[in-house]
Motif scaffolding. Structure first.
Motif, PDB file in Angstrom:
ATOM      1  N   TYR A  78       0.703  -1.176   0.040  1.00 37.37           N
ATOM      2  CA  TYR A  78      -0.042  -0.039  -0.035  1.00 37.37           C
ATOM      3  C   TYR A  78       0.903   1.392   0.026  1.00 37.37           C
ATOM      4  O   TYR A  78       0.584   2.336  -0.557  1.00 37.37           O
ATOM      5  CB  TYR A  78      -0.900   0.079   1.216  1.00 37.37           C
ATOM      6  N   GLY A 126      -4.095  -6.512   5.004  1.00 37.34           N
ATOM      7  CA  GLY A 126      -3.769  -5.038   4.453  1.00 37.34           C
ATOM      8  C   GLY A 126      -3.623  -3.917   5.834  1.00 37.34           C
ATOM      9  O   GLY A 126      -3.463  -2.899   5.708  1.00 37.34           O
ATOM     10  N   ASN A 173      -5.111  -5.118  -4.274  1.00 34.65           N
ATOM     11  CA  ASN A 173      -4.193  -3.934  -3.605  1.00 34.65           C
ATOM     12  C   ASN A 173      -2.677  -3.985  -3.575  1.00 34.65           C
ATOM     13  O   ASN A 173      -2.312  -3.094  -3.312  1.00 34.65           O
ATOM     14  CB  ASN A 173      -4.575  -4.023  -2.117  1.00 34.65           C
TER      15      ASN A 173
END
Length: 590
Positions: free
Chosen positions: A412, A424, A447
């Motif tokens: 991220y 995440g 992601n």
């Protein structure tokens, strides 16, 4: 209890040919010790496989009782009998056995026990059916009864792991109609109690010494080791264990061996003990052999006598009696705790997963990518490995919270990470259940950008850190890290260093290779060849904690390649607990 371990390096260690075995307490299949004394043995595995038989396992006996059964008889109470089945992968039921019929009872406690081989590495689905046996069949052997002629009283099902993980090793289930059909609401309950057969726990620790061995080497003395085999009914000897090699010595004393009763059979069972001079080529020279039972060896120990080796006769000659003798310096019978003793007393396996997010997996949006999520619901190799290992281990972890990481991905923040939380979250690396791992994995594919290189060191160190920290507050946890990867390691030495450090911790590492890469390098991490890992500082791993398997290997019989990895876990668990003399939480009745 003292440990029963030997630590020999290099090709000589491979003489023992051992691997940790699956089930505690049993020898061939259950790693009575570590190293070369009672772990799983390649020769033994081959012997069984060549005959189409599984290796030795832990035998469980199920005792059944029921309460408040339905009364189907008009003039008296029901006459119940229980039938136990194993549900196979294809959904078919395989009958394991039947109890006796108990007359006029709605609360029967059956005497006949149902025997089943416990396999840690598979999910064993059991189905129990209760029948009221018609009076006219009361003198007929239960095995010959046609169940369609009897009145059905109820059915229940569970997984064997659910029973053996209970501290009482008992599980009570509500009975229902077949196929969960709605009908009479209360059909009573069935209680199943599991016990390991006593033989699985009995072991002998024995120390062998030889004197005046014949020298087989020209420029030095022989390098002797012993191989012990059990004489089986089919006539041939079955190898059960080997000692370490002692270099350059004609009067050697070997380290103690631990042999379980399941290895040696009974104290009267004949054993063949052969003494060889080790050769690196594998062509070991026979120095001499003899045949003795465990009872004979115990007598040698008590009387402090030696037994003469003989050399087999040539075609026309007689067997030659040698001056070389075998002595038993120690003979100690003991009860050993099994894997199930630990598990049922509250010890747990904690599952961790690390997924490879390197670019060599291919773009997850392309159907040829190893990370492609098929809209039809068909699992990719990563999902398959997570599910197959997770569905077994989840029964051994009470809170079912699992650690889940990724490595080799651009996360991220835009930096490449070699250990990031799969869900995440910046702080929480745990997810709920196997489904939580699957969801976190699918989410991460959206992601996290695939990057590289392939480094195992950081995730192994993270798992080791968690396992190490647990020791300060809890000795009843053992950690299992599953690494799923498609690639060749970039940090092989760092990985080896991390694994050697972790070999002192309650941790095992399972590595599944997916895709078509050359995984030779991974096989060096797996010490199945008997050569233990060595770190860059020269430190040798205290035990083998790694198992590797490439996913592309075909399924083996009733279990998958991935679940075949799990066969080794109970043995690795026991090696760790026994080396540290960690006992089950409550003293088990032996």
């Amino acid at each position: 209890m003292g440990s029963c371990f030997s630590d020999v390096r290099g090709g000589q260690q491979a003489v023992g040919g051992t691997r940790q075995g699956p089930i505690g307490g049993v020898g061939v299949g259950g790693g009575v010790g570590g190293g070369n004394n009672g772990g799983r043995n390649d020769a033994v595995d081959h012997f069984f496989r060549a005959r189409g038989q599984p290796a030795l396992f832990s035998q469980i006996e199920l005792s059944l009782s029921a309460s408040k059964l339905r009364d189907r008889d008009v003039m008296s109470k029901s006459d119940p009998m229980a039938v136990v089945y194993l549900r196979k992968r294809d959904g078919m039921l395989e009958e394991l056995g039947r109890t006796e019929v108990i007359l006029n009872s709605l609360d029967p406690a059956w005497i006949v026990k149902i025997s089943i081989a416990y396999h840690f590495e598979t999910v064993q689905h059991l189905v129990f059916q209760i029948y009221d046996v018609d009076t006219k069949y009361h003198n007929v052997p239960v095995k010959t009864l046609k169940l369609t002629d009897q009145d059905f009283l109820g059915e229940a099902s569970c997984v064997l792991s659910e029973i053996v993980t209970k501290q009482s090793r008992s599980l009570t289930l509500s009975l229902h109609n077949k196929n969960l059909q709605v009908g009479v609401r209360n059909l009573g309950t069935l209680t199943i109690h599991a016990e390991e057969s006593v033989a699985a726990r009995t072991a002998v620790e024995i120390t062998f010494r030889c004197s005046q061995l014949e020298n087989k080497d020209m420029f030095s003395k022989s390098d002797p080791f012993l191989r012990i085999s059990r004489v089986v009914e089919s006539g041939g000897p079955l190898p059960i264990c080997k000692t370490e090699v002692i270099n350059n010595n004609l009067n050697p004393t070997w380290r103690p061996l631990c042999l379980s009763m399941q290895q040696f059979g009974s104290k009267e069972n004949p054993l063949v003990i052969e003494c060889f001079d080790f050769n690196a080529s594998g062509n070991h020279a026979l120095i001499g052999q003899l045949q003795k039972s465990m009872a004979d060896l115990e007598k040698l120990h008590k009387e402090r006598n030696g037994a003469n080796f003989t050399f087999p006769a040539s075609h026309h000659g007689h067997e030659k009696v040698l001056k070389s003798q075998l002595f038993v310096d120690q003979f100690c019978e003991k009860e050993q705790y099994s894997f199930l003793d630990y598990i049922s007393s509250g010890f747990e396996l904690n599952f961790m997963v690390a997924v490879d997010f390197t670019a060599s997996n291919g773009n997850p949006r392309n159907p040829d990518s190893l990370h492609y999520i098929d809209p039809s619901g068909r699992y990719n190799s990563y999902q398959q490995a997570i599910m197959e290992v997770g569905e077994v281990i989840q029964f051994y972890d009470s809170d079912r919270r699992f650690s889940a990481w990724g490595f080799g991905g651009r996360t991220y923040g835009g930096t490449v990470s070699h250990c990031f939380n799969l869900n995440g979250s910046p702080d929480g690396y745990e997810v709920e259940g196997v489904e939580g791992i699957m969801a976190a994995y699918a989410g991460a594919l959206h992601n996290v950008a695939l990057a590289g290189p392939t480094l195992f060191g950081p995730v192994i160190n993270r798992a080791a850190q968690i396992a190490g920290q647990s020791l300060s507050y809890n000795q009843s946890k053992y950690y299992v890290l599953l690494i799923i990867t498609d690639g060749v390691l970039t940090d092989q030495q760092e990985t080896m260093d991390a694994l050697v450090r972790a070999s002192d911790l309650p941790l095992s590492v399972l590595i599944v290779g997916v895709g078509g890469a050359d995984f030779k390098q991974m096989e060096t991490l797996d010490a199945d060849n008997g050569i233990r890992l060595e770190s860059s500082t020269g430190r040798v791993a205290t035990r083998d904690i790694v198992q590797f398997v490439p996913m592309r290997e075909v399924h083996r019989g009733s279990i998958s390649v991935v679940q075949a990895l799990l066969e080794e876990l109970p043995g690795q668990f026991l090696t760790y607990m026994r080396a540290r003399e960690i006992k089950p939480r409550t003293q088990m009745p032996l």
